[in-house]
Enzyme design. Structure first.
Site, PDB file in Angstrom:
ATOM      1  N   PHE A  20     -22.112  -8.692  50.919  1.00 47.75           N
ATOM      2  CA  PHE A  20     -22.175 -10.154  50.829  1.00 47.75           C
ATOM      3  C   PHE A  20     -21.340 -10.759  51.943  1.00 47.75           C
ATOM      4  O   PHE A  20     -20.212 -10.325  52.174  1.00 47.75           O
ATOM      5  CB  PHE A  20     -21.619 -10.632  49.482  1.00 47.75           C
ATOM      6  CG  PHE A  20     -22.568 -10.408  48.345  1.00 47.75           C
ATOM      7  CD1 PHE A  20     -22.833  -9.133  47.890  1.00 47.75           C
ATOM      8  CD2 PHE A  20     -23.201 -11.489  47.733  1.00 47.75           C
ATOM      9  CE1 PHE A  20     -23.714  -8.918  46.845  1.00 47.75           C
ATOM     10  CE2 PHE A  20     -24.089 -11.291  46.681  1.00 47.75           C
ATOM     11  CZ  PHE A  20     -24.346 -10.008  46.246  1.00 47.75           C
ATOM     12  N   ASP A  43     -17.475  -4.600  49.888  1.00 48.75           N
ATOM     13  CA  ASP A  43     -16.891  -5.811  50.459  1.00 48.75           C
ATOM     14  C   ASP A  43     -17.201  -5.835  51.953  1.00 48.75           C
ATOM     15  O   ASP A  43     -17.285  -4.779  52.591  1.00 48.75           O
ATOM     16  CB  ASP A  43     -15.356  -5.771  50.324  1.00 48.75           C
ATOM     17  CG  ASP A  43     -14.875  -6.370  49.007  1.00 48.75           C
ATOM     18  OD1 ASP A  43     -15.693  -6.556  48.096  1.00 48.75           O
ATOM     19  OD2 ASP A  43     -13.659  -6.634  48.916  1.00 48.75           O
ATOM     20  N   VAL A  44     -17.280  -7.047  52.516  1.00 45.33           N
ATOM     21  CA  VAL A  44     -17.578  -7.142  53.947  1.00 45.33           C
ATOM     22  C   VAL A  44     -16.306  -7.074  54.798  1.00 45.33           C
ATOM     23  O   VAL A  44     -16.367  -6.762  55.986  1.00 45.33           O
ATOM     24  CB  VAL A  44     -18.378  -8.440  54.241  1.00 45.33           C
ATOM     25  CG1 VAL A  44     -17.481  -9.686  54.141  1.00 45.33           C
ATOM     26  CG2 VAL A  44     -19.055  -8.377  55.586  1.00 45.33           C
ATOM     27  N   GLU A  66     -13.432  -6.949  39.307  1.00 43.41           N
ATOM     28  CA  GLU A  66     -12.794  -5.620  39.359  1.00 43.41           C
ATOM     29  C   GLU A  66     -12.305  -5.171  37.975  1.00 43.41           C
ATOM     30  O   GLU A  66     -12.381  -3.994  37.631  1.00 43.41           O
ATOM     31  CB  GLU A  66     -11.632  -5.647  40.346  1.00 43.41           C
ATOM     32  CG  GLU A  66     -11.059  -4.278  40.648  1.00 43.41           C
ATOM     33  CD  GLU A  66     -10.170  -4.326  41.873  1.00 43.41           C
ATOM     34  OE1 GLU A  66     -10.660  -4.016  42.977  1.00 43.41           O
ATOM     35  OE2 GLU A  66      -8.983  -4.690  41.731  1.00 43.41           O
ATOM     36  N   TYR A  82      -5.967  -9.139  54.581  1.00 42.21           N
ATOM     37  CA  TYR A  82      -4.885  -8.814  53.652  1.00 42.21           C
ATOM     38  C   TYR A  82      -4.249 -10.060  53.040  1.00 42.21           C
ATOM     39  O   TYR A  82      -3.766 -10.943  53.729  1.00 42.21           O
ATOM     40  CB  TYR A  82      -3.816  -7.980  54.361  1.00 42.21           C
ATOM     41  CG  TYR A  82      -2.802  -7.473  53.375  1.00 42.21           C
ATOM     42  CD1 TYR A  82      -1.535  -8.047  53.309  1.00 42.21           C
ATOM     43  CD2 TYR A  82      -3.127  -6.464  52.467  1.00 42.21           C
ATOM     44  CE1 TYR A  82      -0.620  -7.609  52.374  1.00 42.21           C
ATOM     45  CE2 TYR A  82      -2.208  -6.025  51.543  1.00 42.21           C
ATOM     46  CZ  TYR A  82      -0.965  -6.600  51.489  1.00 42.21           C
ATOM     47  OH  TYR A  82      -0.057  -6.166  50.561  1.00 42.21           O
ATOM     48  N   VAL A 125     -20.538 -14.601  52.806  1.00 46.17           N
ATOM     49  CA  VAL A 125     -20.742 -16.007  52.455  1.00 46.17           C
ATOM     50  C   VAL A 125     -19.627 -16.845  53.074  1.00 46.17           C
ATOM     51  O   VAL A 125     -18.474 -16.407  53.108  1.00 46.17           O
ATOM     52  CB  VAL A 125     -20.737 -16.179  50.912  1.00 46.17           C
ATOM     53  CG1 VAL A 125     -20.926 -17.634  50.521  1.00 46.17           C
ATOM     54  CG2 VAL A 125     -21.820 -15.316  50.272  1.00 46.17           C
ATOM     55  N   GLY A 126     -19.974 -18.052  53.534  1.00 48.12           N
ATOM     56  CA  GLY A 126     -18.960 -18.968  54.075  1.00 48.12           C
ATOM     57  C   GLY A 126     -18.270 -18.368  55.284  1.00 48.12           C
ATOM     58  O   GLY A 126     -18.897 -17.722  56.121  1.00 48.12           O
ATOM     59  N   ARG A 127     -16.951 -18.518  55.330  1.00 47.44           N
ATOM     60  CA  ARG A 127     -16.223 -18.075  56.524  1.00 47.44           C
ATOM     61  C   ARG A 127     -16.207 -16.552  56.669  1.00 47.44           C
ATOM     62  O   ARG A 127     -15.933 -16.034  57.745  1.00 47.44           O
ATOM     63  CB  ARG A 127     -14.811 -18.640  56.541  1.00 47.44           C
ATOM     64  CG  ARG A 127     -13.976 -18.239  55.356  1.00 47.44           C
ATOM     65  CD  ARG A 127     -12.760 -19.129  55.172  1.00 47.44           C
ATOM     66  NE  ARG A 127     -12.186 -18.899  53.848  1.00 47.44           N
ATOM     67  CZ  ARG A 127     -11.244 -17.997  53.605  1.00 47.44           C
ATOM     68  NH1 ARG A 127     -10.757 -17.259  54.580  1.00 47.44           N
ATOM     69  NH2 ARG A 127     -10.773 -17.829  52.379  1.00 47.44           N
TER      70      ARG A 127
HETATM   71  C1  5GW Z   1     -13.269 -16.158  49.789  1.00 49.13           C
HETATM   72  C2  5GW Z   1     -12.044 -16.559  49.340  1.00 49.13           C
HETATM   73  C3  5GW Z   1     -11.475 -15.922  48.242  1.00 49.13           C
HETATM   74  C4  5GW Z   1     -12.179 -14.896  47.647  1.00 49.13           C
HETATM   75  C5  5GW Z   1     -13.411 -14.495  48.105  1.00 49.13           C
HETATM   76  C6  5GW Z   1     -13.964 -15.149  49.178  1.00 49.13           C
HETATM   77  C7  5GW Z   1     -15.248 -14.711  49.676  1.00 49.13           C
HETATM   78  C8  5GW Z   1     -15.754 -13.461  49.357  1.00 49.13           C
HETATM   79  C9  5GW Z   1     -16.025 -15.513  50.549  1.00 49.13           C
HETATM   80  O1  5GW Z   1     -15.710 -16.644  50.885  1.00 49.13           O
HETATM   81  N1  5GW Z   1     -17.201 -15.034  51.077  1.00 49.13           N
HETATM   82  C10 5GW Z   1     -17.647 -13.763  50.750  1.00 49.13           C
HETATM   83  O2  5GW Z   1     -18.691 -13.365  51.248  1.00 49.13           O
HETATM   84  N2  5GW Z   1     -16.938 -13.000  49.862  1.00 49.13           N
HETATM   85  C11 5GW Z   1     -17.494 -11.693  49.526  1.00 49.13           C
HETATM   86  O3  5GW Z   1     -16.841 -11.170  48.366  1.00 49.13           O
HETATM   87  C12 5GW Z   1     -17.218 -10.702  50.647  1.00 49.13           C
HETATM   88  O4  5GW Z   1     -18.204  -9.685  50.660  1.00 49.13           O
HETATM   89  C13 5GW Z   1     -15.903 -10.128  50.215  1.00 49.13           C
HETATM   90  O5  5GW Z   1     -15.616  -8.920  50.843  1.00 49.13           O
HETATM   91  C14 5GW Z   1     -16.099 -10.020  48.714  1.00 49.13           C
HETATM   92  C15 5GW Z   1     -14.821  -9.925  47.876  1.00 49.13           C
HETATM   93  O6  5GW Z   1     -13.893 -10.898  48.256  1.00 49.13           O
HETATM   94  P1  5GW Z   1     -12.540 -10.457  48.987  1.00 49.13           P
HETATM   95  O7  5GW Z   1     -12.858  -9.432  50.030  1.00 49.13           O
HETATM   96  O8  5GW Z   1     -11.842 -11.668  49.430  1.00 49.13           O
HETATM   97  O9  5GW Z   1     -11.768  -9.772  47.805  1.00 49.13           O
HETATM   98  P2  5GW Z   1     -10.471  -8.824  47.922  1.00 49.13           P
HETATM   99  O10 5GW Z   1     -10.397  -8.149  46.586  1.00 49.13           O
HETATM  100  O11 5GW Z   1     -10.692  -7.854  49.042  1.00 49.13           O
HETATM  101  O12 5GW Z   1      -9.317  -9.729  48.196  1.00 49.13           O
HETATM  102 MN    MN Z   2     -12.243  -7.342  50.237  1.00 48.52          MN
END
Ligand code: 5GW
Ligand code: MN
Length: 347
Positions: free
Chosen positions: A113, A204-205, A296, A340, A115-117
């Site tokens: 996924f 995750d991306v 999770e 991070y 999405v957005g930034r």
């Molecule tokens: C943005 C801000 C906070 C949390 C998630 C997002 C977000 C996640 C987003 O704006 N756009 C998006 O595509 N994602 C997708 O959800 C990405 O594939 C991302 O890798 C996944 C999980 O969110 P992460 O990577 O922020 O979660 P953590 O557990 O790695 O911090």
């Molecule tokens: Mn992630």
């Protein structure tokens, strides 16, 4: 007269009945023979297939050689109590696996996924590194789920890799972005992915492939050890502790803490995972509950109830901010530095 007498004589009609009976018996014998003949041929074919399948089916001992990798950790981290292998460098015979999969002509799916930034920030590096290291030599379909089709970067893919892009809606709250992934994955597996691939990963991306991420990771249901918690014991894990949540885990229970940034398996098993997690998330929402680590937490509950058949060591999802301890020899995928955030609440 004579003819009429002959035909109507009772002895004559009995002879007729006998002939008919005889013919009937012959006919049924022939039919039986045909049936018998068919069924043995069928059975022969079935047993041939079965033997072939048995001969080519890999046993764990054919390719997996558990050795103690993490000496500073007391518990066994190369094979679970339910006999699922935990993949580290030096635990598997790559040539056996490569030969096996060369004969099986498989296709592997990878859902991501952006999405957005996250799209502009991470997708390009993720795709370029996947092309280089993810399942090289196998057919791969990468499913990109995005809210901005036109901003997907142009990435050259070799002849084994294809990608398909799907437009998805935006979620208002960031917590919902990652939670609604489960529902979207579910819908896409049901609609088309189940017919297109033999194995499927969801990732995750905000990560980058660093070295070969190959067929040794394939399995019925695959879970990723969280690089922050693999050394710890269950009562320390950040499971959901609210007993009203569907993700609730009682203190002391649990096997490992799994990372939602990577999970996979056969399409049917992944469908079970995301279907159950979606159910849990939706029920919690109805009750105004949100599990501590969102999707999770639900994934961890699922893998506690339905043990994964293969587990990936932290080498398959490493965070370089932990440095490079001696037992981490071959990092396959790593967190992207920029991603991070010690606390997601900072978003
Ligand atoms: C943005 C801000 C906070 C949390 C998630 C997002 C977000 C996640 C987003 O704006 N756009 C998006 O595509 N994602 C997708 O959800 C990405 O594939 C991302 O890798 C996944 C999980 O969110 P992460 O990577 O922020 O979660 P953590 O557990 O790695 O911090
Ligand atoms: Mn992630």
């Amino acid at each position: 007269m004579a003819r009429q007498f002959l035909l109507s004589h009772p002895m004559n009609s009995m002879r007729h009945t006998k002939v008919i009976l005889f013919l009937l018996i012959l006919l049924s014998l022939w039919a039986l023979h045909r049936k018998y003949h068919f069924s043995t041929r069928h059975l022969q074919k079935m047993s041939q297939c079965w033997f072939q399948a048995r001969q080519t089916e890999l046993k764990l001992s054919d390719w997996f050689h558990p050795t103690q990798i993490v000496e500073l950790v007391k518990k066994n981290l190369t094979i679970t109590e339910w006999s699922a292998p935990i993949m580290w460098h030096d635990t598997y015979d790559e040539s056996v696996l490569k030969k096996y999969y060369a004969d099986h002509n498989i296709t592997v799916g990878l859902i991501v996924f952006a999405v957005g930034r996250y799209l502009e920030r991470y997708l390009g590096r993720f795709l370029i590194s996947a092309e280089k290291f993810f399942m090289s030599g196998q057919k791969v379909i990468i499913y990109v789920m995005t809210d901005n089709f036109s901003a997907v970067p142009w990435v050259y893919l070799g002849r084994h890799h294809t990608f398909k892009i799907f437009q998805i809606g935006r979620e208002k709250r960031w917590q919902d972005v990652s939670m609604m992934r489960m529902k979207t994955i579910r819908d896409h597996i049901v609609d088309h992915i189940q017919y297109e691939v033999d194995f499927l990963f969801c990732m995750d991306v905000d990560q980058v492939f660093r070295s070969s991420y190959g067929v040794e990771t394939l399995g019925e249901s695959v879970a990723q050890l969280h690089n922050f918690w693999f050394w710890a014991v269950p009562h320390m894990f950040p499971y959901e502790r609210n007993n009203l949540s569907e993700a609730y885990m009682p203190k002391g229970k649990g096997d490992f803490y799994y990372h939602a940034a990577v999970f996979g398996g056969t399409p049917i098993q992944v469908l079970n995972i995301v279907r159950e997690c979606t159910k849990g998330i939706m029920n919690d929402k109805k009750n105004n509950i949100e599990a501590v680590w969102h999707d999770e937490s639900h994934l961890n509950k699922y893998f506690f109830l339905h043990k994964p058949t293969k587990i990936l060591s932290p080498e398959y999802c490493w965070d370089y901010l932990h440095g490079m301890p001696p037992y981490i020899k071959n990092v396959r995928l790593s967190w992207n530095f920029k991603s991070y955030r010690p606390l997601r609440e900072s978003n």
